[in-house]
Enzyme design. Structure first.
Site, short mmCIF file in Angstrom:
data_model
loop_
_atom_site.label_atom_id
_atom_site.label_comp_id
_atom_site.label_asym_id
_atom_site.label_seq_id
_atom_site.Cartn_x
_atom_site.Cartn_y
_atom_site.Cartn_z
N CYS A 396 0.95 -1.38 -0.27
CA CYS A 396 0.10 0.25 0.23
C CYS A 396 0.88 1.30 0.10
O CYS A 396 1.92 1.07 0.98
CB CYS A 396 -1.09 -0.23 1.27
SG CYS A 396 -1.28 1.80 1.32
N CYS A 399 0.49 3.10 3.17
CA CYS A 399 1.28 2.85 4.22
C CYS A 399 2.43 2.96 4.27
O CYS A 399 3.45 3.59 5.21
CB CYS A 399 1.58 0.93 4.49
SG CYS A 399 -0.63 0.59 4.46
#
Ligand code: SF4
Length: 476
Positions: A396, A399
């Site tokens: 991600c 993230c």
């Protein structure tokens, strides 16, 4: 309209005058940009009367398509409100090259000024392109379009839920530029069904997507079906979560244009690379009218029930749908921004690929939790120390973007009594994390306080060390 065509040199009083008034650098940029464009057609050599200007503009505007194929026609009131003027000869349908490599074009224009980009867009698409105007600082797009000297079209979505100030602002903009905004309205039957079954404020209970779909996305889809390209005021700095990689121009990843089918619509984002503060410098320099809500602390402006002012230091998107998960803050108008992230999770069930994605948050100060470990944390009624846990997926990009600040935070908190941990919550762990750990999107940060059973979800999209630290210290 009394218009004249002249080279920039014969109108150099415009930027010089602005520079004298403001002392800002913009005029220099303007001159450079105009010089690169070659010619700027000044349409204000002799100021037209407002009525004459409106008449000219009305002749230059073709109404956006009234109904989307296969859908109900637009409501009678909406149809009555829509402009019906014929296309004027002076807004030519530009000859668009058959095959344009928009990725290459975006690359070419990466360092171009908004004025150059606007000029290129209007030159390429003529009357088949329109500016999407939300009633906020994207009024800058209209100013840029005016400065090109080319005819241009503007449309807006009247959701029926805008602030009174925004309606007044629309009127002011029409008068200031001598244009008619092409308003798009929601389908009255759809609004009626939604409101009668779920009430006027269902979005506070079950999310904004359904209402936005009815009041914004479908009217937008109808509008775009009458165009080959559109121009938006999206900027990279508006949402670190969803707008960080907007290109200057792209094949629209979500909507179809006049010719139908994937790839039939081009999306231009002339201010993608411009900071919000520079937009405001430009608006002030050019004496452009602005929505009075900005003076009341509103930065991002949308529907009245879903927009609120933000405090100094808060990100502008924190003023939109504040009761929802931070990263999902797109109303659907630019949902391609979110889909990009989803594409990073390659498996069909959205569980992420795992393979090939190197793990993140790798630091001795960050404790990796297993499923059993986090279940134990959940079970404890009273913990001996508070735990801060990030639910993440290594693929991600959001993230990845917070990795440095989270590791720095963990190192700062080492020895303080607060444990900092991570739990990889994609793949087969995702249903558990959604059901038990309030996971809606990655990353989700939870604080398990020392004396409270339930974890508390970090509500902000500000993920810098100081913000996370303030959250921990106020609740530990
Ligand atoms: S912003 Fe709010 S009121 Fe406006 S369409 Fe979306 S959910 Fe509905």
């Amino acid at each position: 309209m009394a218009s004249a065509t002249a080279s920039i040199s014969s109108h150099s009083a415009v930027p010089r005058d602005v520079k004298e008034r403001t002392g800002l650098n913009f005029p220099l940029l303007f001159v450079r940009a105009a010089a690169r464009i070659g010619i700027v057609r000044q349409q204000v050599a002799a100021a037209p009367s407002a009525a004459a200007a409106r008449g000219q503009r009305a002749r230059a505007v073709r109404p956006l398509r009234a109904a989307e194929p296969g859908r109900q026609p637009v409501s009678a009131s909406a149809a009555a409100a829509a402009p019906v003027a014929p296309v004027a000869e002076e807004v030519p349908v530009a000859a668009v090259p058959a095959a344009v490599d928009y990725e290459a074009l975006a690359h070419e224009l990466e360092g171009a000024s908004p004025l150059e980009i606007m000029d290129r867009a209007l030159a390429m698409f003529g009357s088949e392109i329109a500016i999407a105007f939300s009633g906020a600082e994207d009024v800058a797009l209209i100013e840029y379009a005016k400065l090109t000297g080319r005819p241009f079209r503007v449309f807006s979505l009247d959701t029926g839920r805008l602030n009174p100030e925004t309606y007044q602002f629309f009127d002011k903009v029409e008068k200031h530029y001598g244009i008619r905004i092409e308003y798009m309205f929601p389908d009255s039957g759809e609004v009626q069904t939604l409101v009668r079954t779920k009430g006027l404020f269902s979005f506070y209970e079950d999310g904004h997507q359904e209402c936005c779909r009815v009041r914004k996305v479908r009217p937008l889809r109808r509008a775009l079906k009458g165009l080959k390209a559109w121009i938006t005021g999206q900027r990279k700095d508006q949402s670190p979560g969803t707008r960080a990689s907007i290109p200057i121009v792209q094949v629209d990843p979500s909507f179809e244009g006049l010719d139908g089918g994937a790839g039939s619509l081009i999306k231009w984002n002339p201010v993608a690379n411009v900071d919000g503060k520079d937009i405001w410098t430009f608006l002030r320099t050019m004496d452009v009218p602005v929505n009075p809500l900005h003076a009341q602390g509103y930065v991002s402006i949308g529907c009245e029930p879903c927009t609120r002012p933000v405090l100094p230091g808060q990100h502008e998107r924190e003023g939109r749908w504040w009761w929802e998960d931070a990263k999902a803050k797109e109303c659907g108008l630019h949902k391609g921004n979110i889909e990009k992230e989803n594409q990073a999770a390659p498996t069909a069930n959205g569980n992420g690929n795992g393979a090939g994605a190197a793990d993140i948050f790798q630091s001795q100060a960050v404790v990796p939790l297993t499923r059993t470990g986090i279940e134990n944390l959940l079970r404890l009624e009273s913990r001996s120390e508070p735990w801060l846990v990030v639910l993440y997926a290594p693929w991600c990009p959001f993230c990845q973007a917070m990795e440095a600040s989270y590791v720095e935070l963990a190192e700062k908190l080492a020895g303080s009594g607060v444990k900092v941990a991570k739990f990889r919550a994609d793949g087969e762990q995702k249903p558990f994390a959604q059901a038990e750990l309030q996971l809606q999107s990655f990353p989700t940060v939870l604080l398990f306080p020392s004396r409270t059973a339930r974890p508390i979800k970090y509500p902000s999209e500000k993920r810098d060390v100081d913000s996370l630290l303030a959250f921990v210290n106020s609740l530990r």
